[in-house]
Design a protein around this motif. Structure first.
Motif, PDB file in Angstrom:
ATOM      1  N   GLU A   4       0.835  -1.207   0.000  1.00  0.00           N
ATOM      2  CA  GLU A   4       0.000   0.000   0.000  1.00  0.00           C
ATOM      3  C   GLU A   4       0.870   1.258   0.000  1.00  0.00           C
ATOM      4  N   TYR A   7       2.321   1.602  -3.335  1.00  0.00           N
ATOM      5  CA  TYR A   7       1.267   2.024  -4.263  1.00  0.00           C
ATOM      6  C   TYR A   7       1.057   3.534  -4.198  1.00  0.00           C
ATOM      7  N   TYR A  10       3.521   4.983  -6.354  1.00  0.00           N
ATOM      8  CA  TYR A  10       3.201   4.702  -7.757  1.00  0.00           C
ATOM      9  C   TYR A  10       2.156   5.667  -8.313  1.00  0.00           C
ATOM     10  N   ARG A  14       2.612   7.074 -11.755  1.00  0.00           N
ATOM     11  CA  ARG A  14       2.131   5.915 -12.512  1.00  0.00           C
ATOM     12  C   ARG A  14       3.127   5.506 -13.604  1.00  0.00           C
ATOM     13  N   LEU A  80       2.127  -5.491  -6.618  1.00  0.00           N
ATOM     14  CA  LEU A  80       1.708  -4.110  -6.872  1.00  0.00           C
ATOM     15  C   LEU A  80       0.648  -4.076  -7.979  1.00  0.00           C
ATOM     16  N   HIS A  83      -2.615  -5.316  -6.608  1.00  0.00           N
ATOM     17  CA  HIS A  83      -3.235  -4.279  -5.781  1.00  0.00           C
ATOM     18  C   HIS A  83      -3.879  -3.208  -6.662  1.00  0.00           C
ATOM     19  N   HIS A  84      -3.174  -2.802  -7.715  1.00  0.00           N
ATOM     20  CA  HIS A  84      -3.719  -1.793  -8.630  1.00  0.00           C
ATOM     21  C   HIS A  84      -4.983  -2.310  -9.316  1.00  0.00           C
ATOM     22  N   LEU A 136      -0.277  -2.163 -14.785  1.00  0.00           N
ATOM     23  CA  LEU A 136       0.217  -0.919 -14.184  1.00  0.00           C
ATOM     24  C   LEU A 136       0.294   0.221 -15.195  1.00  0.00           C
TER      25      LEU A 136
END
Length: 432
Positions: A4, A7, A10, A14, A80, A83-84, A136
């Motif tokens: 998290e 993220y 990120y 992005r 990751l 999660h995204h 991503l």
């Protein structure tokens, strides 16, 4: 650092990088490892090139707080991406299959882009690294995503499905490819069927070529609730007919007894008709209008030597040497036999990763190719060379074939050029 927390870094930019040659300002660099490289050694270079963070899994390279030390960089990238994906509340269409998945993905993108802001896997980023990188790359403006998933061993589609979490899915077909990893054709069906398993357990929507006996058997075994069928028989929701393939395809299609449309395409290969219908089926289900579907199909032109027609100074070449396996080879030969042309030639190169079935499958193709009436038939590679036949030419290497074509050029012909990527058949284009 938790996923998290990573993220939150990120979503500021992005931007993900795995190659120091492609660093954009603010990127997060993931130091992946391979058999012949260890990107941990380049992590400091990535920061110097503008990356904001470098994710590494060897402590000696984590020299300040810009380095994020994890147990496994690849797993962190996958976590990751997973999660995204959970933050994306959009349709995600997962595509796999032995043949045609990239063309079908591109056709889907062409159709869906007429109506939605659409993301589709770039190039062949369809493996355990490519799928996370693709996910991503999806930002908040995207309304629908198409994710291609490839596999060369059992369990891989199940793993990729858990990361991509497709809401909709499509297997183009199942055939004999990557048999070294799958073990057998049944192994291919089991692995590709892992996408069906995921859709079944997550109440997803399945699009299926309803006339394909292998796919329908796989679907019946799982009793999936939400199924949309496309194909050439009237039992399908989307019904098509191949009107012409000489060499470009013209198809007609209709949905649920609605108006019948005729579409001229820029695709060759009769086997692509079902890929076109797949795009029409997905588009229709997701609310794309018939006119938009037709615009998307007619506007799509293949690239990257996948059933790509190239006009040279002397010939018309069906360049299809990005990849090859037993089923795609047979389909390509069926197509060249079907095409009407004053003169035709066939040039085939070895298929890779065929395992114990390599000898038999190459032999079948020699017999099949020699049964087609063409002016010249050429086989290239060590696997084909085991089946020497006086009715054709055999060369052990692409370079030998190139010299032969320079000595005896082919002119005024329609030529099928088909091989696995490792045969480097682009070297033959200069002779044609």
């Amino acid at each position: 650092m938790t996923i998290e927390q990573l993220y939150q870094h990120y979503i500021k930019n992005r931007l993900i990088a795995t190659d120091t040659r492609n660093i954009l300002e603010g990127s997060i660099f993931f130091a992946l490892k391979g058999e012949k490289f260890n990107a941990n050694t380049f992590a400091a270079d990535a920061l110097g090139a503008g990356a904001s963070l470098a994710v590494v899994d060897e402590e000696k390279y984590a020299t300040d707080d810009r380095f994020i030390l994890v147990e496994d960089v690849l797993q962190t990238l996958q976590d990751l991406a997973r999660h995204h994906r959970k933050q994306l509340h959009i349709p995600v269409i997962g595509i796999t299959g032995t043949n045609g998945k990239t063309t079908t993905k591109e056709l889907l993108f062409a159709v869906l882009s007429q109506h939605y802001k659409t993301f589709a896997t770039k190039g062949n980023l369809n493996n355990h690294i490519g799928v996370p990188l693709s996910l991503l790359s999806i930002d908040d403006s995207v309304e629908v995503a198409v994710i291609e998933m490839g596999a060369n061993h059992q369990g891989e589609i199940a793993f990729l499905s858990e990361i991509a979490a497709p809401t909709h899915g499509l297997i183009t077909n199942v055939g004999k490819a990557h048999l070294e990893g799958f073990g057998s054709f049944e192994g291919v069906k089991k692995t590709k069927g892992e996408l069906y398993d995921y859709l079944k357990s997550h109440a997803g929507v399945l699009f299926i070529q309803g006339d394909n006996e292998h796919l329908t058997e796989m679907e019946r075994q799982r009793n999936i609730d939400k199924v949309v069928r496309y194909g050439f028989s009237q039992s399908n929701a989307i019904v098509g007919r191949l009107e012409l393939a000489n060499p470009f395809l013209k198809i007609t299609w209709q949905r649920n007894e609605g108006p019948r449309y005729t579409v001229d395409t820029q695709l060759t290969g009769s086997y692509n008709a079902e890929n076109i219908l797949a795009a029409a089926a997905v588009g229709a289900f997701l609310g794309v209008t018939d006119d938009e579907i037709n615009r998307g199909i007619s506007g799509y032109a293949p690239t990257n030597n996948r059933s790509q027609i190239t006009k040279t100074a002397h010939n018309t070449v069906i360049a299809d040497y990005y990849n090859a396996n037993a089923s795609s080879m047979a389909a390509a030969l069926d197509n060249i036999a079907f095409i009407e042309a004053p003169q035709k030639a066939i040039i085939l190169g070895d298929m890779f990763e065929m395992g114990e079935e390599s000898f038999a499958e190459h032999q079948k193709l020699v017999v099949m190719a020699n049964s087609i009436p063409v002016q010249r038939t050429i086989f290239v590679g060590k696997a084909f060379a085991e089946h020497q036949h006086e009715a054709a030419e055999f060369y052990k290497t692409t370079e030998e074939a190139r010299k032969a074509l320079l000595d005896q050029p082919i002119k005024d012909s329609t030529i099928l050029l088909k091989a696995s990527r490792g045969m480097a058949f682009e070297k033959l284009m200069e002779c044609l």
